[in-house]
Every structure is written in structure tokens, then in C-alpha cells.
Motif scaffolding. Structure first.
Motif, PDB file in Angstrom:
ATOM      1  N   VAL A 112       0.827  -1.206   0.000  1.00  0.00           N
ATOM      2  CA  VAL A 112       0.000   0.000   0.000  1.00  0.00           C
ATOM      3  C   VAL A 112       0.863   1.258   0.000  1.00  0.00           C
ATOM      4  O   VAL A 112       0.530   2.256  -0.650  1.00  0.00           O
ATOM      5  CB  VAL A 112      -0.966  -0.014   1.203  1.00  0.00           C
ATOM      6  CG1 VAL A 112      -1.621   1.343   1.388  1.00  0.00           C
ATOM      7  CG2 VAL A 112      -2.040  -1.092   1.008  1.00  0.00           C
ATOM      8  N   THR A 113       1.981   1.231   0.699  1.00  0.00           N
ATOM      9  CA  THR A 113       2.862   2.401   0.738  1.00  0.00           C
ATOM     10  C   THR A 113       3.335   2.782  -0.657  1.00  0.00           C
ATOM     11  O   THR A 113       3.319   3.961  -1.046  1.00  0.00           O
ATOM     12  CB  THR A 113       4.084   2.121   1.642  1.00  0.00           C
ATOM     13  OG1 THR A 113       3.624   1.863   2.966  1.00  0.00           O
ATOM     14  CG2 THR A 113       5.031   3.306   1.654  1.00  0.00           C
ATOM     15  N   ARG A 116       0.432   4.239  -2.723  1.00  0.00           N
ATOM     16  CA  ARG A 116       0.161   5.645  -2.396  1.00  0.00           C
ATOM     17  C   ARG A 116       1.047   6.581  -3.226  1.00  0.00           C
ATOM     18  O   ARG A 116       0.602   7.642  -3.678  1.00  0.00           O
ATOM     19  CB  ARG A 116       0.403   5.908  -0.917  1.00  0.00           C
ATOM     20  CG  ARG A 116      -0.646   5.351   0.030  1.00  0.00           C
ATOM     21  CD  ARG A 116      -0.288   5.739   1.462  1.00  0.00           C
ATOM     22  NE  ARG A 116      -1.127   5.113   2.448  1.00  0.00           N
ATOM     23  CZ  ARG A 116      -2.305   5.591   2.863  1.00  0.00           C
ATOM     24  NH1 ARG A 116      -2.772   6.707   2.331  1.00  0.00           N
ATOM     25  NH2 ARG A 116      -2.998   4.959   3.795  1.00  0.00           N
ATOM     26  N   LYS A 117       2.297   6.209  -3.425  1.00  0.00           N
ATOM     27  CA  LYS A 117       3.211   7.053  -4.193  1.00  0.00           C
ATOM     28  C   LYS A 117       2.746   7.184  -5.641  1.00  0.00           C
ATOM     29  O   LYS A 117       2.766   8.276  -6.220  1.00  0.00           O
ATOM     30  CB  LYS A 117       4.627   6.476  -4.130  1.00  0.00           C
ATOM     31  CG  LYS A 117       5.263   6.559  -2.750  1.00  0.00           C
ATOM     32  CD  LYS A 117       6.652   5.927  -2.745  1.00  0.00           C
ATOM     33  CE  LYS A 117       7.263   5.976  -1.345  1.00  0.00           C
ATOM     34  NZ  LYS A 117       8.602   5.315  -1.297  1.00  0.00           N
ATOM     35  N   SER A 120      -0.307   9.483  -5.959  1.00  0.00           N
ATOM     36  CA  SER A 120      -0.152  10.895  -5.608  1.00  0.00           C
ATOM     37  C   SER A 120      -0.214  11.821  -6.818  1.00  0.00           C
ATOM     38  O   SER A 120      -0.525  13.005  -6.676  1.00  0.00           O
ATOM     39  CB  SER A 120       1.169  11.111  -4.859  1.00  0.00           C
ATOM     40  OG  SER A 120       2.272  10.807  -5.696  1.00  0.00           O
ATOM     41  N   ILE A 150      -6.596   0.838   1.788  1.00  0.00           N
ATOM     42  CA  ILE A 150      -7.031   2.176   1.414  1.00  0.00           C
ATOM     43  C   ILE A 150      -8.164   2.068   0.401  1.00  0.00           C
ATOM     44  O   ILE A 150      -8.362   1.025  -0.231  1.00  0.00           O
ATOM     45  CB  ILE A 150      -5.888   3.017   0.810  1.00  0.00           C
ATOM     46  CG1 ILE A 150      -5.270   2.313  -0.411  1.00  0.00           C
ATOM     47  CG2 ILE A 150      -4.843   3.353   1.865  1.00  0.00           C
ATOM     48  CD1 ILE A 150      -4.203   3.134  -1.133  1.00  0.00           C
ATOM     49  N   VAL A 152      -9.807   4.198  -2.984  1.00  0.00           N
ATOM     50  CA  VAL A 152      -9.545   5.220  -3.996  1.00  0.00           C
ATOM     51  C   VAL A 152     -10.857   5.564  -4.681  1.00  0.00           C
ATOM     52  O   VAL A 152     -11.533   4.687  -5.220  1.00  0.00           O
ATOM     53  CB  VAL A 152      -8.514   4.733  -5.029  1.00  0.00           C
ATOM     54  CG1 VAL A 152      -8.254   5.817  -6.078  1.00  0.00           C
ATOM     55  CG2 VAL A 152      -7.215   4.329  -4.350  1.00  0.00           C
ATOM     56  N   VAL A 161      -7.927   9.535  -1.745  1.00  0.00           N
ATOM     57  CA  VAL A 161      -7.374   8.309  -1.186  1.00  0.00           C
ATOM     58  C   VAL A 161      -7.623   8.326   0.319  1.00  0.00           C
ATOM     59  O   VAL A 161      -7.184   9.234   1.018  1.00  0.00           O
ATOM     60  CB  VAL A 161      -5.863   8.191  -1.466  1.00  0.00           C
ATOM     61  CG1 VAL A 161      -5.312   6.891  -0.874  1.00  0.00           C
ATOM     62  CG2 VAL A 161      -5.591   8.231  -2.971  1.00  0.00           C
ATOM     63  N   ASP A 163      -7.675   6.207   4.100  1.00  0.00           N
ATOM     64  CA  ASP A 163      -7.342   5.052   4.925  1.00  0.00           C
ATOM     65  C   ASP A 163      -8.620   4.258   5.185  1.00  0.00           C
ATOM     66  O   ASP A 163      -9.690   4.841   5.394  1.00  0.00           O
ATOM     67  CB  ASP A 163      -6.745   5.490   6.260  1.00  0.00           C
ATOM     68  CG  ASP A 163      -5.364   6.086   6.107  1.00  0.00           C
ATOM     69  OD1 ASP A 163      -4.664   5.748   5.147  1.00  0.00           O
ATOM     70  OD2 ASP A 163      -4.984   6.911   6.964  1.00  0.00           O
TER      71      ASP A 163
END
Length: 325
Positions: A112-113, A116-117, A120, A150, A152, A161, A163
């Protein structure tokens, strides 16, 4: 309408119910690492993480409903008609069409990290797959094997986005409103309720299960969201893969839709066409269909993951009954 969850019991399991009135001929599809993913507005991915999921293959291209990659990141698209908005191409952003969104994320992100990038600077651009296959209004649940999740949503405000602390997604309304609605059901419990109405009077009851007396049970997306959050939160944790995948499917079946109960047009009813789930650690993909309650499985075969051709497994939709005599 649909329901998607991330369920952690030993390993993490990710998947969904697909609820519609028609089937699209979907099947289990494994996209190997060297299948060339072409994108309409982004550079192609000629080498990527392998993906397993449920898809419609059209003109040799896997249109994924849901799936997960070999690193343990899962993603599912669910109906989001009404709030959903897609946009024209923006030269300052990464323009991805909704039908290629799942392979775009799962092909490049381990967790997930990392997702997220990529998100963005993402713009979900309004480009149909073809003249006969138009875009569906969707939002997405993304979760990894750690259990992090997450949501979207592309709305008039842009790409949002959120949590997802409960690991559940259904349909409308927008996700923050679904979370807020949970506060109306804080007293729901598997336990016998305390008499706070008139504590000095012993009240008689007529049934077990009084703690869940006001738990919603409708086919609508808000009711399914509340019921699935409650069901998953209190689901047991097994000691084996069979126990855990069985409990996982019971979670999904708590909000499945039977034929004849959700009318969408005269003589047409939405129902749970399939339920699926993938073990995000082993990559084994499980599914059942409306006409076949048996849990079927497709293993991720390491020796086949470096090829360029899709691996396709038609759904086993004929009911299997275990006769004991």
C-alpha cells in the motif's frame, strides 16, 4: 453492487463478491511477469509483477475485476455510480484509464505504501476500452498482506485516497459517509445485551442473538457495509489454511445476494455471480460461483511466471454434490 474485504487470520485474504444481473464471461486469469501491458497514455510495462485475479479477456487484454500480485498487494473495483467522475487528460499528471488501473498498480507496487506514491500524481482519464466496452463507474479497495487498506475514489473533487481501518468496501455513498454511518451501530454485539432501559426490572427474552437485533440485513450497499464490518470483526481465526479460507468465504457469504431479492428491472435481479479470495502470501486464488458452492482453487505456479502469454482458467460453474451413498 459488490462487497470486497481484506481478512487477516494467519495469512491475509483479499477478494470480493461480484453482484450483478448479468455475467461477462469472466475467468481466473494469471498475467505472467513478461506479458506486455500497453497503456493508452502511459509507457508500457513489458516486465512487471505477476498478477492473479478474475478478469474478462478482450482482444488478448485482461480486464481485471479484482486480483492480487505475487508480492501480496490486492485490488478490486466496485460499482460507484453517482459520485464517480473521470477526467480529460492532464499533461501534468499520470493519466491512466480505469480499465487499466488494476494492472497499472499491481504491476508496479509491492504494498500500500508504494501504491500511495503512484496515486499521488494519478489522473483517472475518461477513455473507453472500445466502442462496445465503455467505462464503468468504480471505486477501488487496495490492501496488502500486512492488512493495511485504502480506498480510492475519483469524484468531482478529484482523486481521493482514504485510509480504510475496517478493511471493507461496498458501493455508494462515498467512503467517509460509510464510516460515519457505523457510529449508528456501535452497540451491536455478538454478546447478550445489557439491560440499560430499566436495569431494576428483569426482562424476559424470546431468542438468542439479541445483541445483533438491529444489525442491517438489506441488499443495499450501506446495509451490506455495516453487516460485513460486524461479521468480519468477530470472525474466528483458524489454525490452518482450510479453516481460514472457509471462514473467509463465510464472511463474504454473510452479505451475498440471492436471486429474486434485488430487482433492477422488470424480470431482472442482481445476484452474487461469484465470490473469490486470494491468499496474499501464497498467491493461491480461491473462488465459488452462484451455481457451484464448492471452493475451487488456482495455485500460483512459479515455473510459469516468466512467460509472455496469459494463463486462463474457465470458472467451474456446475454444482458439485458429494453423494455419501
Amino acid at each position: 453492487m459488490c462487497t470486497s474485504i481484506i481478512y487477516t487470520a494467519g495469512d491475509s485474504y483479499f477478494g470480493r463478491n461480484l453482484d450483478l444481473e448479468i455475467s461477462f464471461g469472466q475467468e481466473v486469469v494469471v498475467t505472467p511477469r513478461n506479458y506486455p501491458f500497453s497503456f493508452r497514455k502511459m509507457p508500457s510495462l513489458d516486465h512487471h509483477y505477476a498478477i492473479t485475479g478474475m478478469a474478462l479477456v478482450e482482444d488478448g487484454y485482461p480486464l481485471y475485476f479484482d486480483g492480487a500480485n505475487e508480492e501480496g498487494l490486492g485490488m478490486a473495483g466496485l460499482s460507484f455510480d453517482g459520485p464517480c467522475r473521470y477526467f480529460p487528460e492532464d499533461p501534468a499528471k499520470d493519466n491512466v484509464t480505469p480499465f487499466e488501473f488494476i494492472p497499472y498498480i499491481l504491476g508496479q507496487c509491492k504494498n500500500v505504501t508504494e501504491a500511495r506514491k503512484l496515486l499521488s500524481n494519478l489522473n483517472l482519464v475518461k477513455i473507453d476500452f472500445s466502442a462496445k466496452l465503455h467505462l464503468s463507474p468504480l471505486h477501488w479497495l487496495i490492501a496488502d498482506k500486512s492488512g493495511e487498506a485504502i480506498v480510492v475514489e475519483s469524484t468531482a473533487e478529484g482523486l481521493n485516497v482514504y485510509d480504510n481501518p475496517v478493511g471493507v468496501l461496498t458501493n455508494n455513498p462515498e467512503f467517509p459517509k460509510q464510516l460515519l454511518n457505523l457510529s449508528n451501530y456501535q452497540s451491536i454485539s455478538p454478546a447478550y445485551p445489557e439491560n440499560t432501559l430499566i436495569p431494576e426490572v428483569k426482562l424476559s427474552t424470546y431468542s438468542r442473538g439479541f445483541g445483533s437485533r438491529f444489525l442491517p440485513g438489506g441488499m443495499d450497499s450501506e446495509s451490506r457495509f455495516v453487516k460485513e464490518v460486524f461479521t468480519k470483526a468477530h470472525a474466528p481465526k483458524g489454525k490452518s489454511e482450510i479453516e481460514n479460507i472457509t471462514d473467509y468465504f463465510h464472511n463474504l457469504h454473510a452479505v451475498e445476494q440471492q436471486k429474486g431479492l434485488d430487482q433492477v428491472a422488470p424480470g431482472q435481479f442482481e445476484y452474487t455471480i461469484y465470490s473469490d479470495g486470494i491468499n496474499l502470501t501464497t498467491g493461491t486464488f480461491y473462488y465459488s460461483t452462484y451455481d457451484n458452492n464448492q471452493i475451487n482453487a488456482v495455485k500460483l505456479e512459479e515455473d510459469k511466471l516468466d512467460q509472455t502469454e496469459l494463463l486462463q482458467y474457465p470458472l467451474q460453474s456446475k454444482q458439485t454434490i458429494n453423494f455419501q451413498n
